[in-house]
Design an enzyme around this catalytic site. Structure first.
Site, PDB file in Angstrom:
ATOM      1  N   ASP A 285     -94.034 -78.134 -63.842  1.00  8.77           N
ATOM      2  CA  ASP A 285     -93.378 -78.288 -62.565  1.00  8.77           C
ATOM      3  C   ASP A 285     -93.552 -79.754 -62.144  1.00  8.77           C
ATOM      4  OD1 ASP A 285     -93.073 -76.025 -59.705  1.00  8.77           O
ATOM      5  OD2 ASP A 285     -92.079 -77.923 -60.178  1.00  8.77           O
TER       6      ASP A 285
HETATM    7  C1  GLC Z   1     -90.163 -78.130 -57.316  1.00 12.99           C
HETATM    8  C2  GLC Z   1     -90.348 -76.634 -57.530  1.00 12.99           C
HETATM    9  C3  GLC Z   1     -89.680 -76.115 -58.774  1.00 12.99           C
HETATM   10  C4  GLC Z   1     -88.421 -76.907 -59.041  1.00 12.99           C
HETATM   11  C5  GLC Z   1     -88.847 -78.329 -59.387  1.00 12.99           C
HETATM   12  C6  GLC Z   1     -87.647 -79.233 -59.643  1.00 12.99           C
HETATM   13  O1  GLC Z   1     -91.348 -78.679 -56.852  1.00 12.99           O
HETATM   14  O2  GLC Z   1     -91.676 -76.150 -57.519  1.00 12.99           O
HETATM   15  O3  GLC Z   1     -89.414 -74.714 -58.562  1.00 12.99           O
HETATM   16  O4  GLC Z   1     -87.709 -76.328 -60.120  1.00 12.99           O
HETATM   17  O5  GLC Z   1     -89.683 -78.901 -58.397  1.00 12.99           O
HETATM   18  O6  GLC Z   1     -86.910 -79.379 -58.469  1.00 12.99           O
END
Ligand code: GLC
Length: 739
Positions: A285
Site C-alpha cells: 500500500d
Molecule cells: C491508499 C489506500 C489504498 C489505495 C492506495 C492507492 O492509501 O490505502 O487502498 O489503493 O493508497 O491510492
C-alpha cells in the site's frame, strides 16, 4: 466404431487445447526469459517501482520527478493517471525513450465505478445480487480501460465489524461467506476471461490482511487476533479472490500479531504463496514499506526495503525504498538477484498477459473513450444497482410508497440537494456535478408544485438558523421526507469516527420536525452503520440508501414513489449504540448465555444484546411468509448432501424480491462455535399472491472449520439449520453429521 471416433476426436480436442495452452505458456516464458536476460539490474529494479502521477493524490506525498524516473527506466508502473491522452504521453516515454521500451501498467482506485459511479461497495453488497455486483465491476473495467487504465486497486475485501472504521464502506461487511462470494464476483467483473482484451483490467485484492480489524475502529491502528479468528473470519475473502484468479495482491498498513503486513512472511509466503498458490505479484500500500520504520520493527528504510522483499513484496508503491536500496542491499548480501529477478518476472508476466508487449497503446483508444464513458447502459446498470442496494429499515402504517401524486411533500435535510455526496468516498474519476440530486429527482416525479424544500441544517454544524424554514415546510406539507446522513468524506480512508450518531444537530432537527405530527420518512446517505435508536422511534419510515452513486437521486425517488420495491438486506449489523460494538450476528453462546431473568448471564444493564437492525435484515413494500424448512434426510453422511426446501409466499400488495438466507449452527465442536453461520442465500422475485420454493444443498465439507488443533475439517454430531429473511428471523430444523 462411431463411439471410438467420437472418443478420439474428444481426446484430440482436449490435447490440442492443452497443447495450445502449453505452447502459449512456453512462448510467454521464452519471451520473459529473453527480456530478463537483456535487462540490467537497474532496469529489473525499475520494474518493482510504482509512482503516482500528479493527476490526483491518494496519499501523503507526490514524487514530482516521476517523468524523469520513467525515462531513466526506473519505473514499472504509474497510478492516479487517467485519460487516454495523458496515459499515452507517459507510455510514450517508457516505450520510445527508454533502452528496452518496456511498457508501463497504469493503476487507479476503481473501487465502485470509474466515471459512472455505482453505490459504495457496502451498498452494492446490500443488494445480495452477485450478478449485479459482477456487472458493476465489469462496467467499471470497461470505463477505466477506455481511459487508459489496466489495473485497479480493487476489490477491497476487508471484513469489518466496527462501524467507527471509515473504510467499512469500501468492503462487503461483516461476514466471510458473503464477503468471499462478493470478492469472486468483483474479480470476475474486473478481469473478465481474457486479460489481453482492451476492456479487462488487472484486479488487486486488498488490503492483505485483516486491516478491517483495526483496534477501536481507529484508522491505521494495530491488529491483533488469534490465528483461528484470522483464518476463520478475516482471510476467506482474500483466499476467494486468489482462487478466482486475482492478478495482484496489496499489503495492508497494519501490523498483525506484531509484524506489519508489508514485512510479514507468514502472510506473504507461507499463506499466500505456499498454501494458496498465488502466482501474481504483490504490491504494497501507499508508502507502507517506509511506514515500517514508524511501526518500529525496523531501524531504517534500508532495513524496511530488505524486510519487504524478503517477506514477499514485489512492488513498492510510492515509497522509493526499492528504488533507493535494492542495489545496495544486493551488494550487502541482504537480498539476492534471484529475488529481484523473480519480482521483475511476476510484473513483466502481467504486462504480457495484458497484451502490452504486443501493443503498449492498447488502452489508449480515444474513440473507445468517447463511446464508452457514461454509456447509457452503464448509467442504467448503476441505477438498477442503486435501487437493489437500498434497505428499507422501517415502514410503519405503509407510509411508503408515496402513492398520492397530489400530496404536498416537504423535502428537508442537508443532503437533499447534494450531488457530490451521492458518489461516496473512493469515487474514482466520478464527477461531482454529474448526479441528479434526490431533491431534483423527487421534483421530477411529484411535480414542482407539490414540493416545498428547506435545508434545515448543515451535515455537521450547530447552525440552527434554518430550523424555522424547515418547520414551516413540514407544517404546510402532508408528509415530510428528510434526507440525512454523513458527507462522503466522513467515511472512506482516514475517516474513522469516535461516535456513530447522525453528525451535527441533524437528530435535533428530526426531533423538532417529528413534533409537527406529520408522517415522517428519513432517507439516509451514510458509509457505515449508524446509531439510529432515536431516529427509529421518531420516523414512520427509514430507507438506508448508503451512497448510491451517479444515478442515486433518481433511484431514491423511484423507490419512494413505488416505481421500484426495495429488496436490500443489511450486510453489516446496525447497533443500538456504540457501546455494543463490536456486534455481529455470528456470535458465540458463551458459558452464561443471556437470560433476562438471571442477573449473572451475558448482558448489559442498559441495553439488550440484540442490535437495532440485524445482519440480513431488510423490509419490502410487500410481505413474505416462510414455510418450515423441509430436508430430505436428518442424517448427512460423507459423499451425500442435504437438500433443504423452503417455500416463500408473497402475501402483500406488491411484486417483490426476497433474499432467502440459510444459516447453520454446529451444536458441539472441539472449539466453541458461532450460534449461526451464513451458508447460503438466494435472491428471488415473487409476484404478489404467488409462492415460490427455494432449494439449498449442504454437503459435509460445507461444515468444515478450524478445529482445536487448527486442522481444517468437520466434526460429527448435531447441527441446526435455519432459513429466513434475516439472521434474526428464521425457522429451524436439526440434522446429524455422521461418518
Ligand atoms: C491508499 C489506500 C489504498 C489505495 C492506495 C492507492 O492509501 O490505502 O487502498 O489503493 O493508497 O491510492
Amino acid at each position: 466404431m462411431k463411439k471410438n471416433t467420437g472418443l478420439i476426436l474428444l481426446l484430440v480436442l482436449v490435447f490440442s487445447s492443452c497443447g495450445k495452452q502449453e505452447v502459449a505458456k512456453n512462448e510467454k516464458d521464452h519471451f520473459i526469459d529473453s527480456l530478463l536476460a537483456e535487462m540490467t539490474l537497474d532496469e529489473k529494479i525499475g520494474q518493482t517501482v510504482l509512482y503516482t502521477s500528479d493527476w490526483t493524490s491518494t496519499g501523503p506525498t507526490i514524487r514530482d520527478s516521476y517523468k524523469e524516473d520513467i525515462k531513466a527506466g526506473k519505473v514499472g508502473a504509474v497510478f492516479n493517471a487517467i485519460t487516454t491522452k495523458y496515459v499515452r504521453d507517459l507510455q510514450h516515454i517508457a516505450v520510445e525513450e527508454t533502452r528496452l521500451g518496456i511498457p508501463l501498467i497504469f493503476g487507479f482506485d476503481v473501487i465502485h465505478g470509474h466515471r459512472t459511479i455505482f453505490p459504495v461497495p457496502l451498498g452494492e453488497t446490500a443488494s445480495w445480487d452477485l450478478e449485479a455486483i459482477e456487472q458493476g465491476a465489469r462496467v467499471a473495467a470497461i470505463e477505466a480501460s477506455a481511459e487508459g487504465l489496466n489495473w485497479t486497486f480493487a476489490p477491497m475485501v476487508d471484513i469489518a465489524r466496527d462501524p467507527r472504521w471509515g473504510r467499512i464502506m469500501e468492503g462487503a461487511g461483516e461476514d466471510p461467506y458473503l464477503g468471499s462470494l462478493v470478492a469472486r464476483a468483483r474479480v470476475r467483473g474486473f478481469q473478465g476471461d481474457d486479460l489481453s482484451a482492451p476492456n479487462t483490467i488487472l484486479a488487486c485484492v486488498k488490503h492483505y490482511a485483516a486491516y478491517g480489524a483495526a483496534q477501536a475502529g481507529r484508522e491505521y491502528h494495530s491488529v491483533d487476533m488469534s490465528e483461528r479468528m484470522l483464518r476463520s473470519v478475516y482471510l476467506p475473502p482474500y483466499y476467494a479472490a486468489v482462487d478466482e484468479g486475482v492478478a495482484t495482491v496489496m499489503t495492508s498498513f497494519n501490523d498483525l500479531d506484531g509484524v506489519p503486513a508489508t514485512g510479514n512472511k507468514f502472510l506473504l509466503k507461507k499463506i499466500l504463496r505456499d498454501e494458496w498458490g498465488f502466482n501474481g505479484f504483490v504490491v504494497t500500500d501507499y508508502t507502507s514499506i517506509n511506514e515500517m520504520v514508524n511501526h518500529g520493527n525496523v531501524a531504517d528504510l534500508k532495513e524496511a526495503a530488505s524486510l519487504a522483499l524478503n517477506a514477499g513484496v514485489d512492488m513498492d508503491m510510492q515509497g522509493a525504498a526499492f528504488d533507493d536500496y535494492l542495489k545496495v542491499l544486493l551488494e550487502d548480501g541482504k537480498v539476492t538477484e534471484e529475488q529481484i529477478n523473480l519480482s521483475a518476472r511476476r510484473i513483466l508476466e502481467m504486462k504480457y498477459n495484458l497484451g502490452l508487449f504486443d501493443d503498449p497503446y492498447l488502452y489508449c483508444d480515444e474513440q473507445r473513450e468517447k463511446e464508452l464513458i457514461y454509456h447509457p447502459d452503464h448509467l442504467k446498470a448503476a441505477r438498477d444497482m442503486a435501487k437493489k442496494s437500498m434497505v428499507l429499515l422501517k415502514n410503519d402504517n405503509q407510509v411508503l410508497p408515496l402513492s398520492n401524486k397530489s400530496e404536498k411533500l416537504a423535502v428537508i435535510g442537508p443532503l437533499a440537494d447534494s450531488k457530490k455526496d451521492l458518489l461516496g468516498s473512493w469515487k474514482g474519476a466520478g464527477e461531482d456535478d454529474r448526479p441528479v440530486s434526490i431533491l431534483e429527482a423527487i421534483r421530477k416525479i411529484a411535480g414542482n408544485q407539490n414540493i416545498i424544500y428547506a435545508r434545515g441544517c448543515d451535515i455537521n454544524s450547530t447552525d440552527r438558523s434554518d430550523f424555522g424554514k424547515a418547520l414551516y415546510a413540514a407544517m404546510v406539507a402532508d408528509k415530510v421526507i428528510m434526507i440525512m446522513g454523513e458527507s462522503s468524506e466522513m467515511s472512506g480512508e482516514a475517516a474513522s469516527r469516535s461516535n456513530i450518531n447522525l453528525p451535527g444537530i441533524q437528530t435535533e432537527l428530526i426531533k423538532r420536525i417529528s413534533k409537527t405530527g406529520k408522517p415522517l420518512i428519513i432517507v439516509l446517505l451514510n458509509g457505515r452503520p449508524l446509531d439510529l435508536t432515536e431516529e427509529s422511534q421518531l420516523a414512520d419510515a427509514i430507507l438506508e440508501a448508503w451512497f448510491p452513486g451517479t444515478e442515486g437521486g433518481p433511484a431514491v425517488a423511484e423507490i419512494l414513489f413505488g416505481n421500484s420495491n426495495p429488496s436490500g438486506k443489511l450486510p453489516v449489523t446496525f447497533p443500538r449504540n456504540l457501546g455494543q460494538v463490536p456486534i455481529y450476528y455470528s456470535v458465540k453462546n458463551t458459558g452464561r448465555p443471556m437470560d433476562p431473568d438471571q442477573k449473572y448471564t451475558s448482558k448489559y444493564l442498559d441495553v439488550p444484546n440484540t442490535p437495532l437492525y440485524p445482519f440480513g435484515y431488510g423490509l419490502s413494500y410487500t410481505t413474505f411468509e416462510y414455510s418450515e424448512p423441509q430436508i430430505n434426510d436428518t442424517i448427512l453422511a460423507p459423499g451425500s448432501e442435504l437438500e433443504i426446501k423452503v417455500k416463500i409466499k408473497n402475501t402483500g400488495e406488491y411484486d417483490g424480491e426476497e433474499v432467502v438466507q440459510l444459516y447453520v449452527r454446529d451444536l458441539v465442536g472441539s472449539v466453541t462455535r458461532p450460534l449461526k453461520e451464513l451458508k447460503g442465500f438466494s435472491k428471488i422475485f415473487i409476484p404478489k399472491g404467488e409462492e415460490r420454493e427455494v432449494v439449498f444443498h449442504l454437503k459435509p465439507e460445507d461444515l468444515a472449520f478450524y478445529r482445536k488443533n487448527m486442522s481444517w475439517g468437520t466434526e460429527l454430531g448435531e447441527y441446526i439449520l435455519f432459513t429466513g429473511g434475516s439472521s434474526a428471523d428464521t425457522k429451524e430444523i436439526s440434522f446429524r453429521l455422521v461418518k
